[in-house]
Design a protein around this motif. Structure first.
Motif, PDB file in Angstrom:
ATOM      1  N   TRP A   1       0.833  -1.208   0.000  1.00  0.00           N
ATOM      2  CA  TRP A   1       0.000   0.000   0.000  1.00  0.00           C
ATOM      3  C   TRP A   1       0.868   1.258   0.000  1.00  0.00           C
ATOM      4  O   TRP A   1       0.547   2.254  -0.656  1.00  0.00           O
ATOM      5  CB  TRP A   1      -0.930   0.006   1.216  1.00  0.00           C
ATOM      6  N   ALA A   2       1.977   1.200   0.749  1.00  0.00           N
ATOM      7  CA  ALA A   2       2.872   2.354   0.781  1.00  0.00           C
ATOM      8  C   ALA A   2       3.519   2.590  -0.571  1.00  0.00           C
ATOM      9  O   ALA A   2       3.634   3.735  -1.031  1.00  0.00           O
ATOM     10  CB  ALA A   2       3.943   2.153   1.857  1.00  0.00           C
ATOM     11  N   ALA A   3       3.958   1.496  -1.241  1.00  0.00           N
ATOM     12  CA  ALA A   3       4.653   1.627  -2.522  1.00  0.00           C
ATOM     13  C   ALA A   3       3.701   1.956  -3.664  1.00  0.00           C
ATOM     14  O   ALA A   3       4.025   2.761  -4.547  1.00  0.00           O
ATOM     15  CB  ALA A   3       5.418   0.343  -2.832  1.00  0.00           C
ATOM     16  N   ASP A   4       2.523   1.349  -3.674  1.00  0.00           N
ATOM     17  CA  ASP A   4       1.590   1.532  -4.786  1.00  0.00           C
ATOM     18  C   ASP A   4       0.610   2.678  -4.563  1.00  0.00           C
ATOM     19  O   ASP A   4       0.253   3.386  -5.507  1.00  0.00           O
ATOM     20  CB  ASP A   4       0.795   0.243  -5.028  1.00  0.00           C
ATOM     21  N   GLY A   5       0.171   2.841  -3.312  1.00  0.00           N
ATOM     22  CA  GLY A   5      -0.848   3.841  -3.030  1.00  0.00           C
ATOM     23  C   GLY A   5      -0.294   5.185  -2.634  1.00  0.00           C
ATOM     24  O   GLY A   5      -0.571   6.206  -3.276  1.00  0.00           O
ATOM     25  N   LEU A   6       0.515   5.214  -1.569  1.00  0.00           N
ATOM     26  CA  LEU A   6       1.020   6.498  -1.081  1.00  0.00           C
ATOM     27  C   LEU A   6       1.951   7.169  -2.081  1.00  0.00           C
ATOM     28  O   LEU A   6       1.935   8.394  -2.230  1.00  0.00           O
ATOM     29  CB  LEU A   6       1.728   6.300   0.259  1.00  0.00           C
ATOM     30  N   LEU A   7       2.759   6.381  -2.776  1.00  0.00           N
ATOM     31  CA  LEU A   7       3.659   6.992  -3.760  1.00  0.00           C
ATOM     32  C   LEU A   7       2.896   7.562  -4.952  1.00  0.00           C
ATOM     33  O   LEU A   7       3.427   8.398  -5.679  1.00  0.00           O
ATOM     34  CB  LEU A   7       4.704   5.988  -4.237  1.00  0.00           C
ATOM     35  N   ALA A   8       1.660   7.105  -5.178  1.00  0.00           N
ATOM     36  CA  ALA A   8       0.844   7.720  -6.234  1.00  0.00           C
ATOM     37  C   ALA A   8       0.568   9.183  -5.889  1.00  0.00           C
ATOM     38  O   ALA A   8       0.501  10.040  -6.780  1.00  0.00           O
ATOM     39  CB  ALA A   8      -0.465   6.950  -6.405  1.00  0.00           C
ATOM     40  N   ILE A   9       0.416   9.503  -4.595  1.00  0.00           N
ATOM     41  CA  ILE A   9       0.239  10.894  -4.169  1.00  0.00           C
ATOM     42  C   ILE A   9       1.508  11.690  -4.466  1.00  0.00           C
ATOM     43  O   ILE A   9       1.459  12.824  -4.954  1.00  0.00           O
ATOM     44  CB  ILE A   9      -0.096  10.952  -2.668  1.00  0.00           C
ATOM     45  N   PHE A  10       2.659  11.081  -4.162  1.00  0.00           N
ATOM     46  CA  PHE A  10       3.943  11.732  -4.441  1.00  0.00           C
ATOM     47  C   PHE A  10       4.078  12.073  -5.923  1.00  0.00           C
ATOM     48  O   PHE A  10       4.469  13.191  -6.290  1.00  0.00           O
ATOM     49  CB  PHE A  10       5.073  10.800  -3.993  1.00  0.00           C
ATOM     50  N   PHE A  11       3.721  11.142  -6.794  1.00  0.00           N
ATOM     51  CA  PHE A  11       3.860  11.387  -8.228  1.00  0.00           C
ATOM     52  C   PHE A  11       2.753  12.284  -8.764  1.00  0.00           C
ATOM     53  O   PHE A  11       2.937  12.936  -9.797  1.00  0.00           O
ATOM     54  CB  PHE A  11       3.916  10.064  -8.992  1.00  0.00           C
ATOM     55  N   PHE A  12       1.620  12.335  -8.090  1.00  0.00           N
ATOM     56  CA  PHE A  12       0.599  13.310  -8.459  1.00  0.00           C
ATOM     57  C   PHE A  12       1.137  14.729  -8.254  1.00  0.00           C
ATOM     58  O   PHE A  12       1.013  15.594  -9.126  1.00  0.00           O
ATOM     59  CB  PHE A  12      -0.660  13.079  -7.618  1.00  0.00           C
TER      60      PHE A  12
END
Length: 433
Positions: free
Chosen positions: A79-90
């Motif tokens: 979840w941290a790698a796939d979900g939270l990092l999506a916020i970072f790349f947004f």
């Protein structure tokens, strides 16, 4: 006899506009705080993973949550790698689009250098890693992209600790370079680290993504409309086999940048960036670092440091990043015939090139995708990333500290020369600087 007017000199690191300088300063302050949290989370993970309570750390990362029917019963680490990092790349997508549409880099002559430096800073580390691992153990070459990405938060946190008074153009260069090569790394992930592509969910993701784009183009800000569409886009991209962080980039690029023609206030991209950057820098990246950086280093460290995977990553981050960014900047200057800028030295470019070798967040992500989370090669890659980033940070600190006093004197002089409008006079003078 009247002489011909001389052509104005072009500067690679010329002074930008005051609004852009002020915005970059705000971004750097936010990312510096996030970088400190990132560093704290990484240290905590390392200590816990090498303590008597290490099994509890592994069990926490492996804990699965989420609906099984939607194939989203992922571990907390996933979840941290796939979900939270999506916020970072947004946020990274918003930053890059805003910089090229409304920032100083909308001028192609100013944009070519950080973009070219990012490409060079990715190509040379990949070549060095490949040369070191040619003919080594099976699967080692799959990690060629690990040393190619620069960690934005970590690099800017080091810059904040150094307390250097770098000119805004140099800070913008570092920030843009880091954002560009992180987004290029996402392209690498999508192209080279996608196992099995399922076209149907990928095509289905176009529906919520398109509706999201239509709403933000109409300046809709209602979270109860946009957030479900973003979540649906992320879910379908995840189901397609492409890494879900790609959805964050696509959503960021969909947000319009220009301010509204009617009424005051920030544009939508600026609004979203202001809202989501604290969550990205303060929560998403540190939590990912906490689950990704916990690698045991107590046993067999000597053998790990002799592994070509570890050596290739360290060499790529420390030598490859520096050589790639520095050589590409020199090449751009050679081709364009421009000067570096008033008071700017090649020592400054060397220091920034070394800072670009701090690869953490995206490098850890690529390492997991290349070698498999929890594998021996993945652990060696993580140690290489930590060691290479630490060496690059120390070398950059030595170089930029030497330049700190020079720019501190210049900044002090300019800050004193400020009118009541709060804008330093040097930004109101005509002529290239």
């Amino acid at each position: 006899m009247t002489g011909t007017p001389s052509t104005p000199r072009r500067f690679l690191f010329g002074r930008g506009s005051w609004p852009e300088t002020r915005r970059i300063g705000d971004v750097l302050r936010a990312e510096t705080v996030g970088g400190a949290l990132l560093l704290g989370a990484a240290v905590l993970a390392l200590l816990w993973a090498n303590s008597p309570w290490a099994p509890a750390y592994r069990d926490l990362g492996a804990l699965r949550v989420g609906p099984h029917a939607w194939h989203l019963d992922l571990s907390l680490a996933q979840w941290a790698a796939d979900g939270l990092l999506a916020i970072f790349f947004f946020v990274a997508g918003l930053e890059l689009k805003r910089e090229f549409v409304a920032g100083d880099l909308r001028d192609p002559r100013r944009a070519v250098m950080p973009v070219a430096a990012a490409v060079g800073g990715m190509a040379v580390p990949a070549l060095i890693y490949t040369a070191i691992n040619a003919g080594s153990s099976a699967g080692a070459l799959s990690g060629w992209a690990v040393p190619t990405a620069t960690d934005i938060a970590f690099a800017l946190a080091v810059l904040g600790v150094i307390s250097t008074h770098l000119p805004a153009a140099l800070r913008t260069f570092l920030l843009t370079l880091a954002v560009v090569d992180d987004l290029l790394a996402i392209v690498v992930i999508a192209v080279f680290y996608t196992g099995s592509l399922r076209p149907l969910p990928l095509l289905a993701a176009l529906a919520p993504l398109g509706l999201f784009a239509v709403l933000v183009q109409r300046r809709v800000r209602s979270w109860w409309l946009l957030l479900p569409l973003a979540a649906a886009t992320w879910t379908l991209v995840h189901a397609s086999g492409i890494h879900a962080t790609v959805a964050g980039v696509l959503l960021g690029f969909a947000v319009p940048v220009p301010r509204r023609a009617e009424g005051p206030g920030p544009g939508l991209a600026e609004h979203f960036e202001h809202r989501w950057r604290p969550l990205s820098a303060g929560v998403a990246v540190p939590v990912f670092a906490f689950f990704a950086a916990g690698v045991p280093v107590t046993g067999g460290l000597g053998a790990t440091l002799r592994d070509p995977v570890t050596i290739g990553i360290v060499a790529g981050l420390v030598l490859g990043k520096c050589a790639g960014v520095l050589a590409t900047t020199w090449l751009v200057r050679r081709v364009t015939g421009a000067s570096l800028g008033d008071g700017v030295s090649w020592w400054d470019v060397l220091g920034l090139s070394l800072l670009a070798g701090i690869g953490f967040t995206v490098a850890l992500l690529i390492g997991e995708l290349a070698f498999g989370a929890g594998s021996e090669q993945d652990e060696h890659a993580r140690i290489g990333i930590l060691a290479g980033s630490l060496v690059a940070a120390l070398l950059a600190t030595v170089v930029l500290r030497v330049r700190n006093r020079h720019y501190q004197r210049l900044c002090a002089a300019e800050e004193l020369d400020t009118d009541a409008d709060g804008v330093p006079d040097v930004y109101q003078q005509a002529g290239p600087r």
